[in-house]
Design a protein around this motif. Structure first.
Motif, short mmCIF file in Angstrom:
data_model
loop_
_atom_site.label_atom_id
_atom_site.label_comp_id
_atom_site.label_asym_id
_atom_site.label_seq_id
_atom_site.Cartn_x
_atom_site.Cartn_y
_atom_site.Cartn_z
N LEU A 281 -14.53 0.57 -8.92
CA LEU A 281 -13.91 0.82 -7.63
C LEU A 281 -12.66 1.65 -7.84
N THR A 282 -12.65 2.86 -7.30
CA THR A 282 -11.52 3.77 -7.53
C THR A 282 -10.73 4.09 -6.27
N ASN A 283 -11.33 3.88 -5.09
CA ASN A 283 -10.67 4.22 -3.83
C ASN A 283 -10.91 3.13 -2.79
N ILE A 284 -9.87 2.85 -2.03
CA ILE A 284 -10.00 1.97 -0.87
C ILE A 284 -9.43 2.75 0.31
N HIS A 285 -10.23 2.86 1.36
CA HIS A 285 -9.79 3.50 2.60
C HIS A 285 -9.53 2.38 3.60
N ILE B 46 -6.44 1.70 -8.46
CA ILE B 46 -7.26 2.04 -7.30
C ILE B 46 -6.41 2.82 -6.31
N ALA B 47 -6.91 3.98 -5.90
CA ALA B 47 -6.19 4.79 -4.92
C ALA B 47 -6.36 4.16 -3.54
N LEU B 48 -5.25 3.81 -2.92
CA LEU B 48 -5.27 3.19 -1.60
C LEU B 48 -4.98 4.28 -0.57
N HIS B 49 -5.97 4.64 0.22
CA HIS B 49 -5.83 5.68 1.24
C HIS B 49 -5.57 5.00 2.58
N ILE B 50 -4.36 5.15 3.09
CA ILE B 50 -3.98 4.55 4.36
C ILE B 50 -4.15 5.59 5.46
N HIS B 51 -4.96 5.24 6.45
CA HIS B 51 -5.24 6.16 7.56
C HIS B 51 -4.49 5.70 8.80
N LYS C 65 3.23 -2.83 0.14
CA LYS C 65 3.56 -2.50 -1.25
C LYS C 65 2.93 -3.49 -2.22
N ALA C 66 2.79 -4.76 -1.79
CA ALA C 66 2.19 -5.77 -2.66
C ALA C 66 0.73 -5.44 -2.97
N ILE C 67 0.03 -4.91 -2.00
CA ILE C 67 -1.37 -4.54 -2.21
C ILE C 67 -1.46 -3.37 -3.18
N GLU C 68 -0.59 -2.39 -3.00
CA GLU C 68 -0.58 -1.23 -3.91
C GLU C 68 -0.22 -1.66 -5.32
N ALA C 69 0.70 -2.61 -5.46
CA ALA C 69 1.12 -3.08 -6.78
C ALA C 69 0.02 -3.89 -7.46
N GLU C 70 -0.77 -4.63 -6.68
CA GLU C 70 -1.84 -5.47 -7.23
C GLU C 70 -2.99 -4.64 -7.79
#
Length: 147
Positions: free
Chosen positions: A47-51, A68-73, A59-64
């Motif tokens: 798993l490399t990307n989450i949209h 994985i690239a977290l793409h926030i729309h 920030k806690a999710i990004e740190a965890e």
């Protein structure tokens, strides 16, 4: 009732998941993403990307999940493969409810309906047939539609 839906889109193969969340807290979202991530990892997917929408911008999710690239729309932003998956789930749910004798549905009925629709959608291969005749449920969960 909050819901978390993740779509695995890898080489044009889509696996749908839907999870019921008691709240929108970052810790609960992290726990749910971890469960889904472990399922993908066990079956050999990286798993490399989450949209996600802006609720996931913690920030806690990004740190965890640093790898994985977290793409926030933004709200109202069009993300076609996510919206198409949600639209399909809604359409199938409405079709099932159309002839049902109920005027109202409890949250448990709605949750079970969505889970059932997602399970059924995962039992059939996608139109592009990138994985031959294998449905996403067979690849990710070992489920065969004929069992």
């Amino acid at each position: 009732m909050e819901s978390l839906s993740l779509l695995l889109k890898q080489k044009k193969s889509i696996f749908l998941t839907a999870n019921r969340l008691e709240s929108r807290s970052a810790l609960l979202i992290i726990k749910t993403i971890n469960q889904i991530y472990q399922k993908y990892k066990v079956h050999g997917f990286n798993l490399t990307n989450i949209h996600a929408d802006s609720e996931f911008g913690h920030k806690a999710i990004e740190a965890e999940f640093p790898n994985i690239a977290l793409h926030i729309h933004a709200k109202g932003e069009h993300v076609s493969f996510i919206e198409n998956g949600i639209k399909t789930i809604k359409e199938r749910s409405h079709e099932i409810c159309h002839d049902a004798p109920y005027k109202r549905y409890s949250s448990l009925m709605t949750q079970s309906l969505v889970e059932g629709v997602v399970d059924l959608l995962n039992l059939f291969p996608s139109k592009n047939k990138i994985s031959g005749q294998m449905p996403p449920a067979m690849i990710m969960e070992g489920k065969n539609r004929f069992e």
